[in-house]
Design a protein around this motif. Structure first.
Motif, PDB file in Angstrom:
ATOM      1  N   LYS A 232       0.830  -1.219   0.000  1.00 24.24           N
ATOM      2  CA  LYS A 232       0.000   0.000   0.000  1.00 24.24           C
ATOM      3  C   LYS A 232       0.858   1.260   0.000  1.00 24.24           C
ATOM      4  O   LYS A 232       0.449   2.304  -0.479  1.00 24.24           O
ATOM      5  N   LYS A 233       2.076   1.128   0.541  1.00 29.01           N
ATOM      6  CA  LYS A 233       2.981   2.287   0.593  1.00 29.01           C
ATOM      7  C   LYS A 233       3.724   2.485  -0.730  1.00 29.01           C
ATOM      8  O   LYS A 233       4.182   3.580  -1.044  1.00 29.01           O
ATOM      9  N   GLY A 234       3.871   1.454  -1.481  1.00 31.92           N
ATOM     10  CA  GLY A 234       4.627   1.518  -2.727  1.00 31.92           C
ATOM     11  C   GLY A 234       4.996   0.125  -3.171  1.00 31.92           C
ATOM     12  O   GLY A 234       4.394  -0.871  -2.761  1.00 31.92           O
ATOM     13  N   ASP A 235       6.005   0.019  -4.039  1.00 35.94           N
ATOM     14  CA  ASP A 235       6.427  -1.284  -4.555  1.00 35.94           C
ATOM     15  C   ASP A 235       7.148  -2.072  -3.486  1.00 35.94           C
ATOM     16  O   ASP A 235       8.030  -1.552  -2.777  1.00 35.94           O
ATOM     17  N   VAL A 236       6.784  -3.356  -3.377  1.00 38.31           N
ATOM     18  CA  VAL A 236       7.485  -4.260  -2.481  1.00 38.31           C
ATOM     19  C   VAL A 236       8.739  -4.731  -3.199  1.00 38.31           C
ATOM     20  O   VAL A 236       8.672  -5.169  -4.352  1.00 38.31           O
ATOM     21  N   PRO A 237       9.901  -4.647  -2.557  1.00 39.36           N
ATOM     22  CA  PRO A 237      11.142  -5.051  -3.222  1.00 39.36           C
ATOM     23  C   PRO A 237      11.119  -6.521  -3.628  1.00 39.36           C
ATOM     24  O   PRO A 237      10.625  -7.362  -2.902  1.00 39.36           O
ATOM     25  N   MET A 238      11.630  -6.801  -4.813  1.00 36.85           N
ATOM     26  CA  MET A 238      11.679  -8.164  -5.343  1.00 36.85           C
ATOM     27  C   MET A 238      13.124  -8.495  -5.671  1.00 36.85           C
ATOM     28  O   MET A 238      13.985  -7.623  -5.748  1.00 36.85           O
ATOM     29  N   GLY A 239      13.394  -9.761  -5.913  1.00 36.08           N
ATOM     30  CA  GLY A 239      14.725 -10.166  -6.348  1.00 36.08           C
ATOM     31  C   GLY A 239      15.380 -11.116  -5.381  1.00 36.08           C
ATOM     32  O   GLY A 239      14.744 -11.676  -4.480  1.00 36.08           O
ATOM     33  N   MET A 240      16.680 -11.321  -5.586  1.00 30.45           N
ATOM     34  CA  MET A 240      17.450 -12.265  -4.803  1.00 30.45           C
ATOM     35  C   MET A 240      17.651 -11.765  -3.382  1.00 30.45           C
ATOM     36  O   MET A 240      17.879 -10.576  -3.150  1.00 30.45           O
ATOM     37  N   VAL A 241      17.545 -12.683  -2.445  1.00 26.50           N
ATOM     38  CA  VAL A 241      17.845 -12.368  -1.044  1.00 26.50           C
ATOM     39  C   VAL A 241      19.346 -12.512  -0.852  1.00 26.50           C
ATOM     40  O   VAL A 241      19.966 -13.498  -1.285  1.00 26.50           O
ATOM     41  N   GLN A 242      19.916 -11.529  -0.202  1.00 26.98           N
ATOM     42  CA  GLN A 242      21.358 -11.566   0.039  1.00 26.98           C
ATOM     43  C   GLN A 242      21.655 -12.165   1.402  1.00 26.98           C
ATOM     44  O   GLN A 242      20.913 -11.957   2.366  1.00 26.98           O
ATOM     45  N   THR A 243      22.771 -12.898   1.467  1.00 21.86           N
ATOM     46  CA  THR A 243      23.254 -13.429   2.743  1.00 21.86           C
ATOM     47  C   THR A 243      24.678 -12.942   2.956  1.00 21.86           C
ATOM     48  O   THR A 243      25.358 -12.512   2.004  1.00 21.86           O
ATOM     49  N   GLY A 244      25.107 -13.022   4.197  1.00 21.31           N
ATOM     50  CA  GLY A 244      26.464 -12.573   4.509  1.00 21.31           C
ATOM     51  C   GLY A 244      26.600 -11.074   4.605  1.00 21.31           C
ATOM     52  O   GLY A 244      27.720 -10.538   4.536  1.00 21.31           O
ATOM     53  N   LEU A 245      25.484 -10.341   4.742  1.00 22.49           N
ATOM     54  CA  LEU A 245      25.539  -8.889   4.901  1.00 22.49           C
ATOM     55  C   LEU A 245      26.109  -8.540   6.270  1.00 22.49           C
ATOM     56  O   LEU A 245      26.003  -9.321   7.229  1.00 22.49           O
ATOM     57  N   PRO A 246      26.700  -7.361   6.394  1.00 20.16           N
ATOM     58  CA  PRO A 246      27.228  -6.939   7.709  1.00 20.16           C
ATOM     59  C   PRO A 246      26.115  -6.930   8.759  1.00 20.16           C
ATOM     60  O   PRO A 246      25.008  -6.454   8.500  1.00 20.16           O
ATOM     61  N   ASN A 247      26.432  -7.495   9.910  1.00 21.54           N
ATOM     62  CA  ASN A 247      25.502  -7.500  11.061  1.00 21.54           C
ATOM     63  C   ASN A 247      24.193  -8.247  10.758  1.00 21.54           C
ATOM     64  O   ASN A 247      23.184  -8.031  11.436  1.00 21.54           O
ATOM     65  N   GLN A 248      24.188  -9.094   9.766  1.00 26.48           N
ATOM     66  CA  GLN A 248      22.970  -9.847   9.431  1.00 26.48           C
ATOM     67  C   GLN A 248      22.706 -10.902  10.507  1.00 26.48           C
ATOM     68  O   GLN A 248      23.583 -11.707  10.812  1.00 26.48           O
ATOM     69  N   PRO A 249      21.510 -10.905  11.116  1.00 28.96           N
ATOM     70  CA  PRO A 249      21.212 -11.888  12.168  1.00 28.96           C
ATOM     71  C   PRO A 249      21.281 -13.304  11.617  1.00 28.96           C
ATOM     72  O   PRO A 249      20.949 -13.568  10.455  1.00 28.96           O
ATOM     73  N   ASP A 250      21.711 -14.220  12.468  1.00 34.27           N
ATOM     74  CA  ASP A 250      21.780 -15.621  12.063  1.00 34.27           C
ATOM     75  C   ASP A 250      20.417 -16.149  11.626  1.00 34.27           C
ATOM     76  O   ASP A 250      20.308 -16.968  10.702  1.00 34.27           O
ATOM     77  N   GLU A 251      19.358 -15.671  12.317  1.00 31.67           N
ATOM     78  CA  GLU A 251      18.001 -16.159  12.005  1.00 31.67           C
ATOM     79  C   GLU A 251      17.598 -15.779  10.582  1.00 31.67           C
ATOM     80  O   GLU A 251      16.886 -16.523   9.903  1.00 31.67           O
ATOM     81  N   GLU A 252      18.039 -14.620  10.112  1.00 26.28           N
ATOM     82  CA  GLU A 252      17.736 -14.198   8.748  1.00 26.28           C
ATOM     83  C   GLU A 252      18.469 -15.079   7.743  1.00 26.28           C
ATOM     84  O   GLU A 252      17.885 -15.532   6.745  1.00 26.28           O
ATOM     85  N   THR A 253      19.742 -15.340   8.021  1.00 27.76           N
ATOM     86  CA  THR A 253      20.519 -16.195   7.130  1.00 27.76           C
ATOM     87  C   THR A 253      19.946 -17.611   7.097  1.00 27.76           C
ATOM     88  O   THR A 253      19.802 -18.234   6.034  1.00 27.76           O
ATOM     89  N   THR A 254      19.614 -18.120   8.285  1.00 28.35           N
ATOM     90  CA  THR A 254      19.069 -19.480   8.368  1.00 28.35           C
ATOM     91  C   THR A 254      17.784 -19.608   7.575  1.00 28.35           C
ATOM     92  O   THR A 254      17.574 -20.585   6.847  1.00 28.35           O
ATOM     93  N   LEU A 255      16.899 -18.613   7.706  1.00 27.65           N
ATOM     94  CA  LEU A 255      15.639 -18.657   6.968  1.00 27.65           C
ATOM     95  C   LEU A 255      15.872 -18.574   5.472  1.00 27.65           C
ATOM     96  O   LEU A 255      15.203 -19.262   4.692  1.00 27.65           O
ATOM     97  N   ALA A 256      16.837 -17.763   5.050  1.00 29.57           N
ATOM     98  CA  ALA A 256      17.113 -17.628   3.621  1.00 29.57           C
ATOM     99  C   ALA A 256      17.524 -18.969   3.024  1.00 29.57           C
ATOM    100  O   ALA A 256      17.046 -19.373   1.956  1.00 29.57           O
ATOM    101  N   PHE A 257      18.433 -19.682   3.697  1.00 30.10           N
ATOM    102  CA  PHE A 257      18.854 -20.990   3.192  1.00 30.10           C
ATOM    103  C   PHE A 257      17.710 -22.012   3.276  1.00 30.10           C
ATOM    104  O   PHE A 257      17.547 -22.858   2.391  1.00 30.10           O
TER     105      PHE A 257
END
Length: 728
Positions: A629-654
């Protein structure tokens, strides 16, 4: 508290109307008494050949006092509003009270005696009783199913004084017409009423009469080493024909056993209300029958049995005549007769319907593993027996007789297809499995459904005059039990009747404007064969006016109707209807695959992993909807290994990547249980992600990456079902 006992005693009530009469008596009396503010402990009704009975326990002696304030219209309201309020309350304008510009009425009434209410209720109920058929007698205006002889009405042991068209209420009833005392029976209460009727050979409760019939019928058969052929419908009927049912075993001429057993049983049942009998040591029927008499004969029923045997022989001689004559006539003559029988004014003759079914059966046959030519032949013969003498006498034998007549000439497979092509006709009916039978049965039901939807004769509310709901359920059961890969948007459904070349000639509707129908058809259909036929007609070839049903596009109403019936079928099997929507929303319209998906999805959601993952899906979906509703939802590849990326985010991505691969592989092989197992592995990573990770991070790159990740979760789950359609 007092008891109310009501009996309406009349001449013989048709057996088929008794159960409905008891229900209507309970409903009508109960509703009127409730409207008067009365309550009770128990209300019971009984129905028999000559009486409807109602007993209410715990009825108060009077209706409750009434003291209430009713809010009326504004004081400035139009006179019509005021007059209506005054009529409702029974007061005058001066008796109303005005507060803050609004009129109020104080209604105070003393309770009425229950006997007064009962008298009014019985009079109103009897006069407006909804019998399917009723009659008037004498010079009165009263209508009832049969002439009323007596009315017994007791409240707290005393007669309720009233009269209906000169029939006064009293405390007298009658016993059995022949076996009773022959005089009136004076009644005190329900227990006395039931006891005296029993002593005078009247069984009040239909359940008791059924039990007596079954026990004694089985007993007289067992005495001769025989067994009763169960027939619940016949049992219901004969229990309404006799107040003191007495089963008697009779003998049948053995020569009639060479008739088809269905003919013998139906002759017994329809014309004489006899039960058939079999020999447990042999196949088929035994040369005997059970008749249910309404008396206990002094000779043990020998004379009754002999008389009924003579009548049955006459009936079976008639059946033999039809059997012999039909076999002389044969299918060609019957099919010719069908040309003169209208199936429906807008759908042509029965002969035209048969040719449509044959064309459909030929196309369906490869889907079920049947030979197309055999399927078409069986379909062309399937309705022929409608013109036979036997089916004319016993319409219940349609299909069955065709099977008998076809067996010698066409073999067992075609005969079985003719016999069983109406199946399944109800939830308790068996589902054919033989490929040839399935092809013809599917074609029969599909022609019915497509045809009546094409002419806009669809079921509405509780009305379904052409039994289309039953046809759709039967079609679905056939498809699912035979594992037929049939799409709801299959061309046979989408194109209405246009199934193949020789079907077109049977869709002719000669409306006098060949050119117009040609142009209309050309605008609708593009297949080469139709265009060649239309071009030939346009160039002066054979006159061709295609049935207007052909000009309809794919029928979305019919697809929706099938989906609704599928929900009913699955609900009866314990599945949730919303899961059908969740699967169909994916665009999958293969009936077998839909059901398999629904079953796997239902099993998955019944687990903790499934329920929790559904909650996670809805949370993710809500976040994505809010962002959309606010605008376009970002699409594309999910990145892993970003600085300060929580382990839970990386785990879910894989985990999402692995689940997507596993889900795709499982769906490719239609292993929906494996697809659900793959999704279940997302439960813990999704829970941990929502527990530890802030989706709407202040860092735009982090926020976009997490929204992409939620989008992937929704996408992977959405390959299995639209979880947004799942309630709860």
């Amino acid at each position: 508290m007092p008891q109310l006992l009501l009996e309406i005693f009349s001449e013989e009530i048709p057996a088929r109307m008794q159960a409905g009469g008891a229900r209507d008596l309970e409903r009508l009396v109960g509703d009127r008494l409730k409207a008067e503010g009365l309550t009770w402990d128990a209300l019971t009704t009984f129905a028999g050949p000559r009486r409807l009975t109602l007993v209410i326990e715990g009825l108060p002696a009077a209706t409750p006092d009434r003291d209430e304030e009713l809010k009326g219209p504004k004081a400035s309201a139009p006179p019509q509003a005021l007059e209506g309020f005054l009529r409702k309350t029974g007061l005058t304008r001066e008796q109303l009270e005005e507060r803050d510009g609004v009129l109020y009425a104080r209604v105070q009434e003393t309770g009425r005696a229950t006997t007064e209410v009962v008298a009014e209720t019985v009079d109103a109920v009897v006069r407006a009783f909804p019998w399917p058929k009723s009659m008037r007698w004498g010079s009165g205006t009263l209508r009832w199913v049969r002439p009323i002889k007596r009315i017994l009405c007791l409240f707290d042991g005393k007669v309720v004084p009233f009269a209906i068209d000169g029939i006064e209420a009293h405390d007298i009833t009658e016993g059995h017409r022949f076996l009773g005392t022959g005089r009136g029976l004076k009644i005190r209460d329900f227990a006395d009423y039931r006891r005296q009727l029993q002593d005078n050979f009247v069984m009040l409760d239909v359940a008791d009469r059924k039990l007596r019939i079954l026990e004694q019928a089985k007993a007289v058969c067992a005495d001769k080493g025989l067994a009763l052929v169960d027939d619940d419908g016949l049992l219901d009927e004969v229990a309404g024909l006799a107040e003191w049912p007495t089963p008697i075993l009779g003998d049948m001429d053995p020569q009639f056993l060479d008739l088809p057993p269905e003919v013998v049983r139906l002759s017994m049942k329809v014309h004489q209300k006899y039960f058939a009998v079999r020999d447990p040591a042999k196949d088929g029927l035994a040369p005997h029958f059970v008749v249910v008499a309404n008396v206990e004969a002094t000779d043990g029923g020998k004379a009754l049995a002999a008389g009924n045997s003579r009548v049955l022989s006459a009936r079976l001689n008639d059946a033999r005549f039809f059997w012999d004559e039909d076999r002389k006539v044969g299918f060609d003559s019957w099919r010719e007769k069908l040309k003169g029988v209208t199936f429906h004014a807008k759908l042509g003759t029965l002969a035209e319907r048969v040719d449509r079914i044959a064309a459909l059966a030929r196309e369906i046959a490869p889907l079920v593993g049947a030979d197309p030519e055999e399927a078409a032949l069986a379909a062309r013969l399937a309705k022929a027996d409608l013109a036979s003498g036997m089916v004319g006498e016993f319409p219940e034998l349609q299909g069955v007789m065709g099977g008998y007549y076809a067996r010698a000439e066409h073999g067992d497979a075609i005969a079985d297809a003719i016999r069983d092509h109406y199946k399944p006709q109800g939830p308790g009916d068996t589902v054919p499995t033989a490929p040839l039978t399935v092809a013809v049965a599917l074609a029969d039901k599909l022609d019915t459904l497509v045809g009546f939807f094409a002419i806009d004769e669809k079921p509405t509310g509780s009305k379904d005059p052409f039994a289309l709901r039953r046809a759709a359920l039967g079609f679905l059961r056939l498809v699912l039990s035979s594992n037929v890969r049939f799409s709801l948007n299959h061309r046979l459904m989408a194109h209405g009747y246009r199934v193949e070349r020789d079907a077109v000639s049977h869709l002719v509707e000669n409306d006098g404007d060949n050119q117009r129908t040609i142009e209309s058809a050309q605008s609708k259909f593009t297949d080469d064969w139709t265009n060649r036929m239309l071009a030939a007609a346009q160039a002066g070839g054979p006159r061709l006016t295609i049935h207007r049903a052909l000009f309809e596009p794919a029928q979305p109403d019919l697809v929706e109707f099938f989906l609704d019936r599928l929900k009913v079928l699955l609900r009866d099997q314990g599945q949730r209807h919303d899961l059908v929507d969740a699967v169909f929303a994916l665009g999958d319209d293969d009936l077998v695959r839909i059901v398999r998906r629904v079953e796997a999805l239902g099993a998955f959601l019944a687990t903790d992993d499934g329920a929790n993952l559904l909650a996670g899906y809805k949370r993710a979906s809500n976040i994505l909807k809010a962002e959309a509703k606010k605008g376009d939802v970002p699409m594309g590849m999910v990145q892993t290994g970003l600085p300060n990326q929580p382990d839970e985010e990386t785990t879910l991505a894989f985990a999402v990547g692995a689940a997507g691969t596993a889900v795709d592989a499982a769906l490719q092989t239609e292993d929906f249980a494996a697809a659900m197992t793959a999704l279940s592995k997302l439960r813990s990573p999704v829970d941990a992600f929502f527990d530890k990770v802030m989706v709407n991070s202040d860092v735009p790159a982090e926020r976009d990456n997490r929204l992409k990740l939620l989008g992937q979760v929704r996408d992977v789950m959405g390959r299995v079902a639209d979880f947004g359609q799942v309630t709860g």
